[in-house]
Design an enzyme around this catalytic site. Sequence first.
Site, PDB file in Angstrom:
ATOM      1  N   GLY A 225      56.907 -51.488  -8.007  1.00 51.16           N
ATOM      2  CA  GLY A 225      57.702 -50.313  -7.651  1.00 51.16           C
ATOM      3  C   GLY A 225      58.230 -49.647  -8.908  1.00 51.16           C
ATOM      4  O   GLY A 225      57.689 -49.827 -10.003  1.00 51.16           O
ATOM      5  N   SER A 226      59.311 -48.922  -8.745  1.00 44.60           N
ATOM      6  CA  SER A 226      59.864 -48.157  -9.874  1.00 44.60           C
ATOM      7  C   SER A 226      60.526 -49.089 -10.893  1.00 44.60           C
ATOM      8  O   SER A 226      60.913 -50.214 -10.577  1.00 44.60           O
ATOM      9  CB  SER A 226      60.908 -47.178  -9.338  1.00 44.60           C
ATOM     10  OG  SER A 226      61.915 -47.907  -8.653  1.00 44.60           O
ATOM     11  N   GLY A 230      62.787 -52.640 -10.669  1.00 41.51           N
ATOM     12  CA  GLY A 230      62.583 -53.812 -11.525  1.00 41.51           C
ATOM     13  C   GLY A 230      63.830 -54.173 -12.307  1.00 41.51           C
ATOM     14  O   GLY A 230      64.161 -55.352 -12.490  1.00 41.51           O
ATOM     15  N   GLU A 247      55.510 -55.122 -11.756  1.00 43.37           N
ATOM     16  CA  GLU A 247      54.531 -54.027 -11.898  1.00 43.37           C
ATOM     17  C   GLU A 247      55.288 -52.736 -11.629  1.00 43.37           C
ATOM     18  O   GLU A 247      55.422 -52.301 -10.496  1.00 43.37           O
ATOM     19  CB  GLU A 247      53.386 -54.200 -10.882  1.00 43.37           C
ATOM     20  CG  GLU A 247      52.633 -55.507 -11.006  1.00 43.37           C
ATOM     21  CD  GLU A 247      51.662 -55.540 -12.189  1.00 43.37           C
ATOM     22  OE1 GLU A 247      51.425 -54.469 -12.807  1.00 43.37           O
ATOM     23  OE2 GLU A 247      51.154 -56.615 -12.504  1.00 43.37           O
ATOM     24  N   CYS A 281      50.643 -45.256 -10.006  1.00 40.71           N
ATOM     25  CA  CYS A 281      51.367 -45.758 -11.182  1.00 40.71           C
ATOM     26  C   CYS A 281      50.589 -45.431 -12.444  1.00 40.71           C
ATOM     27  O   CYS A 281      51.157 -45.265 -13.519  1.00 40.71           O
ATOM     28  CB  CYS A 281      51.600 -47.260 -11.065  1.00 40.71           C
ATOM     29  SG  CYS A 281      50.092 -48.171 -10.706  1.00 40.71           S
TER      30      CYS A 281
HETATM   31  P1  NAD Z   1      60.585 -48.087  -5.216  1.00 42.30           P
HETATM   32  O1  NAD Z   1      61.038 -48.782  -6.437  1.00 42.30           O
HETATM   33  O2  NAD Z   1      61.478 -47.073  -4.610  1.00 42.30           O
HETATM   34  O3  NAD Z   1      60.292 -49.167  -4.056  1.00 42.30           O
HETATM   35  C1  NAD Z   1      59.343 -50.198  -4.242  1.00 42.30           C
HETATM   36  C2  NAD Z   1      59.695 -51.369  -3.344  1.00 42.30           C
HETATM   37  O4  NAD Z   1      60.859 -52.025  -3.852  1.00 42.30           O
HETATM   38  C3  NAD Z   1      60.028 -50.992  -1.907  1.00 42.30           C
HETATM   39  O5  NAD Z   1      59.490 -51.972  -1.058  1.00 42.30           O
HETATM   40  C4  NAD Z   1      61.552 -51.013  -1.894  1.00 42.30           C
HETATM   41  O6  NAD Z   1      62.109 -51.229  -0.629  1.00 42.30           O
HETATM   42  C5  NAD Z   1      61.844 -52.171  -2.837  1.00 42.30           C
HETATM   43  N1  NAD Z   1      63.147 -52.140  -3.528  1.00 42.30           N
HETATM   44  C6  NAD Z   1      63.799 -51.072  -4.013  1.00 42.30           C
HETATM   45  N2  NAD Z   1      64.928 -51.456  -4.657  1.00 42.30           N
HETATM   46  C7  NAD Z   1      64.961 -52.804  -4.586  1.00 42.30           C
HETATM   47  C8  NAD Z   1      65.877 -53.799  -5.072  1.00 42.30           C
HETATM   48  N3  NAD Z   1      66.978 -53.464  -5.750  1.00 42.30           N
HETATM   49  N4  NAD Z   1      65.591 -55.095  -4.847  1.00 42.30           N
HETATM   50  C9  NAD Z   1      64.477 -55.456  -4.176  1.00 42.30           C
HETATM   51  N5  NAD Z   1      63.596 -54.550  -3.672  1.00 42.30           N
HETATM   52  C10 NAD Z   1      63.820 -53.242  -3.879  1.00 42.30           C
HETATM   53  O7  NAD Z   1      59.147 -47.442  -5.556  1.00 42.30           O
HETATM   54  P2  NAD Z   1      58.235 -46.471  -4.681  1.00 42.30           P
HETATM   55  O8  NAD Z   1      58.816 -45.111  -4.659  1.00 42.30           O
HETATM   56  O9  NAD Z   1      57.859 -47.109  -3.388  1.00 42.30           O
HETATM   57  O10 NAD Z   1      56.903 -46.461  -5.573  1.00 42.30           O
HETATM   58  C11 NAD Z   1      56.712 -45.651  -6.691  1.00 42.30           C
HETATM   59  C12 NAD Z   1      56.990 -46.395  -7.973  1.00 42.30           C
HETATM   60  O11 NAD Z   1      56.231 -47.598  -8.027  1.00 42.30           O
HETATM   61  C13 NAD Z   1      56.563 -45.621  -9.205  1.00 42.30           C
HETATM   62  O12 NAD Z   1      57.514 -45.789 -10.202  1.00 42.30           O
HETATM   63  C14 NAD Z   1      55.240 -46.266  -9.590  1.00 42.30           C
HETATM   64  O13 NAD Z   1      54.890 -46.091 -10.949  1.00 42.30           O
HETATM   65  C15 NAD Z   1      55.505 -47.683  -9.248  1.00 42.30           C
HETATM   66  N6  NAD Z   1      54.271 -48.432  -9.034  1.00 42.30           N
HETATM   67  C16 NAD Z   1      53.884 -49.292 -10.000  1.00 42.30           C
HETATM   68  C17 NAD Z   1      52.699 -49.980  -9.855  1.00 42.30           C
HETATM   69  C18 NAD Z   1      52.212 -50.910 -10.928  1.00 42.30           C
HETATM   70  O14 NAD Z   1      51.293 -51.669 -10.659  1.00 42.30           O
HETATM   71  N7  NAD Z   1      52.759 -50.898 -12.121  1.00 42.30           N
HETATM   72  C19 NAD Z   1      51.918 -49.804  -8.709  1.00 42.30           C
HETATM   73  C20 NAD Z   1      52.368 -48.924  -7.722  1.00 42.30           C
HETATM   74  C21 NAD Z   1      53.556 -48.238  -7.903  1.00 42.30           C
END
Ligand code: NAD
Length: 498
Positions: A225-226, A230, A247, A281
Amino acid sequence: MGGFGFPERQLAQGDLVVRSPINGAEIAQLSTSSRGDVERMIGEAHTAFLAWRTVPAPRRGELVRLFGEELRAHKAALGRLVSIETGKILQEGLGEVQEMIDICDFAVGLSRQLYGLTIASERASHKMMETWRPLGVVGIISAFNFPAAVWAWNAAIALVCGDALVWKPSEKTPLTALACQALLERAAVRHNNAPARLSSIILGGPELGEALVDDRRAPLVSATGSTRMGRAAAPRIAARFGRAILELGGNNGMIVAPSADLDLAARAVLFAAAGTAGQRCTTLRRLFVHESIYDGFLARLKRAYVQIAVGNPLEAGTLVGPLIDKRAFEAMQAALAEARAEAGVIAGGERVHAELWPDAYYARPAIVEMAEQTPLVRRETFAPILYAMRYRDLDEAIARHNAVAQGLASSIFTNDLREAELFTSGEGSDCGIVNVNIGPSGAEIGGAFGGEKETGGGRESGSDAWKAYMRRATTTINYSRDLPLAQGIRFDAPDGFE
Ligand code: NAD
């Protein structure tokens, strides 16, 4: 459905409203899991792990092989569901399922290759070896933009490694997650040897991700995720001495050198920057073009950009679908306004199809010409915005390329061997993915996937990424009649010691 972990009650009417970004319409209501559900799922997964780890690895591979068969049989339907839930074009939805099939094939082979080492011991008549053991419950947190493939990368590998799964998919794409879980459950029924609750799904938002992050019974959390997510999750996992595969966000660059094949480069930019509506990503966000070819190359890109078909992702011919939601569109517009204030020259970026679908957010991909790599350019805006900049000297371009907090994917277009070698060397790109004459996005599953710096440092998918899903044991066996100590240390028993 039930025994394996598919929660029937989640399909009832509930508080999690699922909308398709294609038209903004509600397509389902689900019940979110409670914190108690999360605790229960992790406990049940741990029990399943205790049984699963005793199943021989090739037999565990058989479950993944059967899952791959289910995916093959349902590729069209699952690919379509991915498109409906994420808004990515059907071709990419199908590609995502193909990626799942590919990782299953990889994992099946891997199930017979979880090799350890034998290591020369410094002591006579001693054998030293390293073996790999199942780890436990793997918590998987995934993002909306790859609602199925990212889970499959983790799940296929973790299952052959002997681990159990608890998955917290994005709250924006729960239907795809439920479909994946149902297919895995079918495979488990055919396998006949998979324990109940080997895999389960948490439905809901970040707070439930936090419950997973904090639970000591999940020795590994693989979180995609973002960078914001992380940054919140990593210290909590570390505080309980758990392991993390992170990731996170990317801000990926491409250098187009004077010797480049510009036809290839232009096509690569189009897919990498505009494809998936800029919501990968690995999306190309920063383009460094040599000053000698900059004007011509930019003009060519802009001509191609105006011809990109933006529209219903389920229709053939569409190249760019909608953004995931209103917030994503607003973030894109805010970035463009900031660029304008910084004298960036903007082409594209406007909303389209608003009359047809007032609750959906389609935007033309934008090219923004920037004189400098400002903080705006150094930030990941998860939208189809490509910042284009000139460069004069390759060393300077590489330095600017690396001068961002993220370190996921990168590429160079050049036919100059020296330039290609430099970019891929230790002094070149500092990313986890470093490509030559292909764009930064669209990785194959055979390699380890992940990035450096604020991208989190995790690696998953191919190569030896499986090792993160196992526990390493170093074993020394003494088959002598003596007890020599390492490093030649003498520790003689006192006289008379029996
Ligand atoms: P996001 O961070 O908003 O959410 C990702 C996941 O994390 C969701 O399931 C969300 O519910 C969960 N989450 C959010 N905050 C959390 C916390 N504090 N503790 C535990 N879980 C939590 O991201 P998004 O908008 O769904 O996706 C887009 C982002 O993901 C972009 O920044 C993109 O670059 C990144 N991404 C990275 C990869 C990679 O492999 N590096 C792959 C896909 C997406």
